[in-house]
Structure formats: structure tokens, C-alpha cells
Design a protein around this motif. Sequence first.
Motif, PDB file in Angstrom:
ATOM      1  N   ILE A   1     -24.910  -1.987 -22.384  1.00  0.00           N
ATOM      2  CA  ILE A   1     -24.423  -0.611 -22.247  1.00  0.00           C
ATOM      3  C   ILE A   1     -24.737  -0.129 -20.841  1.00  0.00           C
ATOM      4  O   ILE A   1     -25.912  -0.091 -20.438  1.00  0.00           O
ATOM      5  N   VAL A   2     -23.709   0.194 -20.078  1.00  0.00           N
ATOM      6  CA  VAL A   2     -23.860   0.721 -18.722  1.00  0.00           C
ATOM      7  C   VAL A   2     -23.385   2.168 -18.748  1.00  0.00           C
ATOM      8  O   VAL A   2     -22.205   2.441 -19.004  1.00  0.00           O
TER       9      VAL A   2
ATOM     10  N   VAL B   1     -28.360   0.095 -19.043  1.00  0.00           N
ATOM     11  CA  VAL B   1     -28.481   0.522 -17.654  1.00  0.00           C
ATOM     12  C   VAL B   1     -28.102   1.997 -17.597  1.00  0.00           C
ATOM     13  O   VAL B   1     -26.967   2.370 -17.915  1.00  0.00           O
ATOM     14  N   ASP B   2     -29.052   2.841 -17.204  1.00  0.00           N
ATOM     15  CA  ASP B   2     -28.758   4.278 -17.144  1.00  0.00           C
ATOM     16  C   ASP B   2     -27.830   4.615 -15.986  1.00  0.00           C
ATOM     17  O   ASP B   2     -27.074   5.586 -16.053  1.00  0.00           O
ATOM     18  N   GLY B   3     -27.879   3.854 -14.930  1.00  0.00           N
ATOM     19  CA  GLY B   3     -27.022   4.065 -13.774  1.00  0.00           C
ATOM     20  C   GLY B   3     -25.799   3.175 -13.816  1.00  0.00           C
ATOM     21  O   GLY B   3     -25.191   2.981 -14.864  1.00  0.00           O
TER      22      GLY B   3
ATOM     23  N   GLY C   1     -17.889 -13.182 -27.139  1.00  0.00           N
ATOM     24  CA  GLY C   1     -18.563 -12.477 -28.223  1.00  0.00           C
ATOM     25  C   GLY C   1     -19.348 -11.316 -27.677  1.00  0.00           C
ATOM     26  O   GLY C   1     -19.381 -11.066 -26.473  1.00  0.00           O
ATOM     27  N   GLY C   2     -20.014 -10.584 -28.562  1.00  0.00           N
ATOM     28  CA  GLY C   2     -20.855  -9.479 -28.124  1.00  0.00           C
ATOM     29  C   GLY C   2     -20.076  -8.237 -27.750  1.00  0.00           C
ATOM     30  O   GLY C   2     -18.850  -8.153 -27.930  1.00  0.00           O
ATOM     31  N   LEU C   3     -20.781  -7.273 -27.207  1.00  0.00           N
ATOM     32  CA  LEU C   3     -20.226  -5.951 -26.891  1.00  0.00           C
ATOM     33  C   LEU C   3     -20.665  -5.511 -25.508  1.00  0.00           C
ATOM     34  O   LEU C   3     -21.847  -5.612 -25.161  1.00  0.00           O
ATOM     35  N   ILE C   4     -19.715  -5.002 -24.720  1.00  0.00           N
ATOM     36  CA  ILE C   4     -20.001  -4.357 -23.444  1.00  0.00           C
ATOM     37  C   ILE C   4     -19.416  -2.951 -23.487  1.00  0.00           C
ATOM     38  O   ILE C   4     -18.235  -2.775 -23.810  1.00  0.00           O
TER      39      ILE C   4
END
Length: 269
Positions: free
Chosen positions: A172-173, A154-156, A187-190
Motif C-alpha cells: 500500500i503506497v 509506505v506513507d509517502g 498475485g497479491g495486491l498493490i
Amino acid sequence: MTEVVLTPNTEIDIKIEADVIKPDEFAGKSKEEIEQLIVWQGPDQLPLKNFFDVKGQGGSSAEETSIIIKGDVLRVKMIGAEMTAGKITIQGSTGLKVGAEMKGGEIVVEGNADSWAGTEMKGGLLHIKGNTVDHLGCAYRGSWKGMSGGRIVVDGSAQNQIGGGLTGGEIIVNGNAEYFCGIRQSGGLIVIRGNAIRAIGAEMNGGTIVVEGHITNFTPGMQYEGEQYDLCFEDIECGGVFKKFTGDFAISKKPKGTLYVGKDANLEL
């Protein structure tokens, strides 16, 4: 890739469910066959041509099919749901559940996306160039497992419950987050490049969250572990100095969740 262009041809009052708008459905079909694909509007089943002008025909396979939607489709739900391959480009903003349960391929939203984007996503790439609202990559109501694979960018900014129940994949924000980012994550990545407000990583027991900006109200169940520099998760880089925490100890004695927060933006922690 073979292109199919959809242009909205009417004002939509009651929202429509259009999970047929995906390369898997368009592949191997003529213009006339695509026009006759069925969407739901309330209790009614109606042909796609009632809402869109269609130009072009599907490719020989989903992988060879590209769909371009010209304009805003804010009242169209479930575009690209469960798609496995190919590409969708939305030249405007879109409605609820874009890319829900997506398994592969690529969706690009050039405007904003409504809530539940990438719900329980399993693979592929969902790129939202504007902002989105709540439940990005989240689990459905009543489910404990959200997004399990793929990548959302998300670019914004996004709002509440980003990655709720996340078990895998990457979100990815590049802007800000609000409440309950990564709730019940296992799990995973934010990665949040901007700021966040409250309850980040609440009830998490696995996975990784990175918040580069300021966290207004820090989650109390997080335990400080030290500092780390210039994080790298394969091709995702987060430069600078970070404070590392594990948690959430409020729900487990041995949690495996990791939360990194930008040191300079969170000196009080």
C-alpha cells in the motif's frame, strides 16, 4: 519486549552490509556479544561496535526482542534482512534492502528508505513513514518472483517497479508511483492512493492493482470490464467509483490480472 538501542558512533564512508541487525541475531545475546557481531564493509569483516554504540541486551527469543536505531543509517544496508520475528524501529532514514526477504515481525522506518526495500519479502510488516525509491517488494535481478507474503505500507511515495514479480502479500503506497508498478505481477495486491505515470500492470497475469489517482500513460494491453464501487480487500478499503480492467492481453490470451483505476481521475479511459 526487551529493547536493544543502537546509536551510530561514526561517519560511514563505504556502505556496510548489516543483515545481523535483526532480532533473530540479537536474541539471547549480551551487550558484549551484540557488539562483536560481524558486518561487512567492502572486503572487510568488522564488529558492529565499530559503527554503533550498543545499549541493552537481547530478549529470550526473537519475538521478545525489539531493536531501536537512533538516527539516520542511510549507508547501512540490509537491516532486518530475513528476520522472522520481533521488531525493529529506525528513528530516521535507512539504506538499501531494509527488510529484504523478511519472513515475520515488524520493521518501522520513521524516515525514508532507499531502493529494494522489502525485496522478495515473505511475511511480516514493513512500514515506511517517509518515501522510498525503486524496486519496493520487487524480485532480485534475474529472478521472476518478488514479494510473496506480508505487508508493506509506505506513507509517502515510491518510484519505479513497485511489486515487480509480485506473487502474494500486499503493498500500500499512500502517495504516488512512477513507472512499471506491478510489472510481471501474478498475485497479491498493490494499492496506490495517489497518481501513477506509465506501464502500470505491464505483463501482469494475476493479482490486483488499484490506482486511486490519475494514470498519465495507460497500459495498452488492458481490457475494460465495467465499473465497481467501494472496493474492499479484507481490511484494506478503497472508496469511490472505479473502472475495472483485466490484462495484460499483450502477453496472454487469458490473463487473470485485475487493474482498478479511479473513475473521476481517469475520465478519458
